[in-house]
Design a protein around this motif. Structure first.
Motif, PDB file in Angstrom:
ATOM      1  N   UNK A   1       0.865  -1.170   0.000  1.00 32.93           N
ATOM      2  CA  UNK A   1       0.000   0.000   0.000  1.00 32.93           C
ATOM      3  C   UNK A   1       0.903   1.221   0.000  1.00 32.93           C
ATOM      4  N   UNK A   2       0.990   1.890  -1.127  1.00 31.27           N
ATOM      5  CA  UNK A   2       1.997   2.926  -1.334  1.00 31.27           C
ATOM      6  C   UNK A   2       1.486   4.301  -0.927  1.00 31.27           C
ATOM      7  N   UNK A   3       2.417   5.243  -0.781  1.00 32.00           N
ATOM      8  CA  UNK A   3       2.076   6.576  -0.309  1.00 32.00           C
ATOM      9  C   UNK A   3       1.102   7.296  -1.232  1.00 32.00           C
ATOM     10  N   UNK A   4       1.121   6.957  -2.526  1.00 36.49           N
ATOM     11  CA  UNK A   4       0.197   7.600  -3.463  1.00 36.49           C
ATOM     12  C   UNK A   4      -1.177   6.935  -3.472  1.00 36.49           C
ATOM     13  N   UNK A   5      -1.373   5.960  -2.569  1.00 37.11           N
ATOM     14  CA  UNK A   5      -2.667   5.292  -2.457  1.00 37.11           C
ATOM     15  C   UNK A   5      -2.800   4.040  -3.309  1.00 37.11           C
ATOM     16  N   UNK A   6      -1.846   3.787  -4.199  1.00 44.81           N
ATOM     17  CA  UNK A   6      -1.923   2.604  -5.060  1.00 44.81           C
ATOM     18  C   UNK A   6      -1.624   1.333  -4.266  1.00 44.81           C
ATOM     19  N   UNK A   7      -2.312   0.264  -4.657  1.00 39.77           N
ATOM     20  CA  UNK A   7      -2.112  -1.029  -4.003  1.00 39.77           C
ATOM     21  C   UNK A   7      -1.658  -2.062  -5.034  1.00 39.77           C
ATOM     22  N   UNK A   8      -0.557  -2.706  -4.724  1.00 43.91           N
ATOM     23  CA  UNK A   8       0.020  -3.729  -5.593  1.00 43.91           C
ATOM     24  C   UNK A   8       0.057  -5.048  -4.830  1.00 43.91           C
ATOM     25  N   UNK A   9      -0.472  -6.086  -5.442  1.00 40.72           N
ATOM     26  CA  UNK A   9      -0.371  -7.428  -4.878  1.00 40.72           C
ATOM     27  C   UNK A   9       0.589  -8.233  -5.736  1.00 40.72           C
ATOM     28  N   UNK A  10       1.770  -8.502  -5.188  1.00 44.03           N
ATOM     29  CA  UNK A  10       2.755  -9.347  -5.858  1.00 44.03           C
ATOM     30  C   UNK A  10       2.632 -10.735  -5.253  1.00 44.03           C
ATOM     31  N   UNK A  11       2.006 -11.639  -5.975  1.00 45.02           N
ATOM     32  CA  UNK A  11       1.693 -12.963  -5.427  1.00 45.02           C
ATOM     33  C   UNK A  11       2.928 -13.819  -5.236  1.00 45.02           C
ATOM     34  N   UNK A  12       3.999 -13.557  -5.986  1.00 44.97           N
ATOM     35  CA  UNK A  12       5.221 -14.364  -5.978  1.00 44.97           C
ATOM     36  C   UNK A  12       4.898 -15.793  -6.408  1.00 44.97           C
ATOM     37  N   UNK A  13       5.778 -16.733  -6.096  1.00 46.51           N
ATOM     38  CA  UNK A  13       5.562 -18.118  -6.523  1.00 46.51           C
ATOM     39  C   UNK A  13       4.471 -18.734  -5.661  1.00 46.51           C
ATOM     40  N   UNK A  14       3.388 -19.115  -6.278  1.00 47.03           N
ATOM     41  CA  UNK A  14       2.285 -19.679  -5.504  1.00 47.03           C
ATOM     42  C   UNK A  14       1.336 -20.478  -6.378  1.00 47.03           C
ATOM     43  N   UNK A  15       0.591 -21.340  -5.711  1.00 43.53           N
ATOM     44  CA  UNK A  15      -0.580 -21.968  -6.314  1.00 43.53           C
ATOM     45  C   UNK A  15      -1.773 -21.036  -6.141  1.00 43.53           C
ATOM     46  N   UNK A  16      -2.845 -21.354  -6.820  1.00 39.49           N
ATOM     47  CA  UNK A  16      -4.114 -20.668  -6.598  1.00 39.49           C
ATOM     48  C   UNK A  16      -4.625 -20.995  -5.202  1.00 39.49           C
ATOM     49  N   UNK A  17      -5.174 -20.010  -4.497  1.00 39.32           N
ATOM     50  CA  UNK A  17      -5.820 -20.283  -3.214  1.00 39.32           C
ATOM     51  C   UNK A  17      -6.988 -19.323  -3.015  1.00 39.32           C
TER      52      UNK A  17
ATOM     53  N   UNK B   1      -7.308  -3.808  -5.359  1.00 44.34           N
ATOM     54  CA  UNK B   1      -5.963  -3.936  -5.918  1.00 44.34           C
ATOM     55  C   UNK B   1      -5.858  -3.199  -7.259  1.00 44.34           C
ATOM     56  N   UNK B   2      -4.891  -2.304  -7.345  1.00 39.60           N
ATOM     57  CA  UNK B   2      -4.646  -1.603  -8.610  1.00 39.60           C
ATOM     58  C   UNK B   2      -3.866  -2.454  -9.597  1.00 39.60           C
ATOM     59  N   UNK B   3      -2.900  -3.224  -9.075  1.00 36.39           N
ATOM     60  CA  UNK B   3      -2.087  -4.090  -9.932  1.00 36.39           C
ATOM     61  C   UNK B   3      -1.828  -5.402  -9.212  1.00 36.39           C
ATOM     62  N   UNK B   4      -2.190  -6.507  -9.865  1.00 35.06           N
ATOM     63  CA  UNK B   4      -1.810  -7.838  -9.388  1.00 35.06           C
ATOM     64  C   UNK B   4      -0.702  -8.360 -10.286  1.00 35.06           C
ATOM     65  N   UNK B   5       0.317  -8.924  -9.665  1.00 34.06           N
ATOM     66  CA  UNK B   5       1.445  -9.498 -10.396  1.00 34.06           C
ATOM     67  C   UNK B   5       1.428 -10.992 -10.112  1.00 34.06           C
ATOM     68  N   UNK B   6       1.158 -11.796 -11.154  1.00 31.33           N
ATOM     69  CA  UNK B   6       0.883 -13.217 -10.973  1.00 31.33           C
ATOM     70  C   UNK B   6       1.806 -14.089 -11.814  1.00 31.33           C
TER      71      UNK B   6
END
Length: 228
Positions: A130-146, A157-162
Motif C-alpha cells: 500500500x503505497x504513499x500515493x494510495x496505489x495497491x500492488x499485490x505481488x503474489x510471488x511463486x504460488x498456487x491458486x488459493x 488492488x490496482x495491480x496484481x502481479x501473478x
C-alpha cells in the motif's frame, strides 16, 4: 511522481514510487531472462518472497552495494544477517509494517522456501504493498491458486502481479481464476519463459483475461515498464 513497475525478467521487479526503488526477488546473474546486471540495479529496499535461488538471487550483493534494507520473513532475515547483510526487516504472514514508501503486508503463498545452502527458509509469502500515493500492488510471488486471494482482492488492488509459468507455480488456467478472485484493475504476468519448462503464451493468456474479466492485462517484455 507516478508509481511505475519494471519487469526485469523471471520474477524480478523494480517498483519506483515516491522517490524510492523497491526491488523484488532480484535473480539477475544466473537468469537467462535478466536484462540488467546486479551491479547496476538500484535499490532502497529489497523484498524477497522465499528462499529459492531464483528469487534470493543477487540479494546479498545488491544489499551490500546499495545499503538497501532486505524485507522478508523472519527466518530468512536471520539467514541474510549471517550472509553479511547489514539491514534486514523480518515479518510474518498477515503482519504489516510501515516503511518510508508505504506499507508492506506479507500474504500467503503456497510454495517451498529452502535457502540456497539447504537451510530452513520459513514459509514463502507474497506482498501486499500500500503505497504513499494510495496505489495497491499485490505481488503474489511463486504460488498456487488459493481461495483467500478473494480476501486480498477486497483491499481494492490496482495491480496484481501473478506467475503463469505452471509446473512450479500457477499455470495460465489457475492464474485466470486468480484474476477473477482478485479483480484487480491491471494484471501483469511473470515467472514464465525463463526456461522451456515454464514456457507460456502470455499474449494468449492476456486475451483470455480481456474476454473473461474487466481487468486490463499488461504483457511486458523483460525491461518493459508499466504505470500503476
Amino acid at each position: 511522481m507516478a508509481t511505475r513497475v519494471q519487469w526485469l525478467g523471471h520474477a524480478c521487479l523494480l517498483v519506483e514510487t515516491d522517490g524510492f526503488n523497491l526491488l523484488l526477488d532480484p535473480f539477475q546473474t544466473d537468469s537467462l531472462a535478466a536484462v540488467a546486471k546486479a551491479s547496476d540495479v538500484p535499490a532502497h529496499f529489497i523484498l524477497v518472497s522465499h528462499g529459492h535461488e531464483d528469487h534470493v538471487g543477487d540479494t546479498v550483493a545488491i544489499a551490500q552495494r546499495t545499503e538497501a534494507t532486505v524485507v522478508c520473513n523472519y527466518e530468512m532475515s536471520l539467514w541474510f544477517q549471517k550472509q553479511g547483510v547489514a539491514k534486514v526487516h523480518g515479518q510474518q504472514h498477515g503482519g504489516s509494517h510501515d516503511f518510508p514508501f508505504g506499507k508492506v503486508k506479507l500474504t500467503l503463498a503456497f510454495h517451498g522456501s529452502m535457502m540456497p545452502d539447504g537451510s530452513y527458509g520459513g514459509n514463502p509469502c507474497g506482498f501486499l504493498l500500500t503505497l504513499k500515493d494510495g496505489k495497491k500492488i499485490y505481488a503474489a510471488a511463486d504460488t498456487a491458486l488459493f481461495g483467500d486471494m478473494k480476501l486480498i482482492g477486497e483491499e481494492g488492488i490496482d495491480l496484481a502481479i501473478l506467475p503463469i509459468g505452471d509446473n512450479y507455480t500457477m499455470g495460465p488456467d489457475d492464474a485466470l481464476r486468480a484474476v477473477k478472485l482478485i479483480e484487480p484493475r491491471q494484471v501483469l504476468p511473470i515467472h514464465y519463459d525463463t526456461w522451456e519448462l515454464i514456457h507460456q503464451d502470455a499474449a494468449a493468456w492476456a486475451a483470455r483475461v480481456r474476454k473473461d474479466t474487466k481487468t486490463v492485462p499488461v504483457v511486458l517484455k523483460p525491461g518493459g515498464w508499466l504505470t500503476v
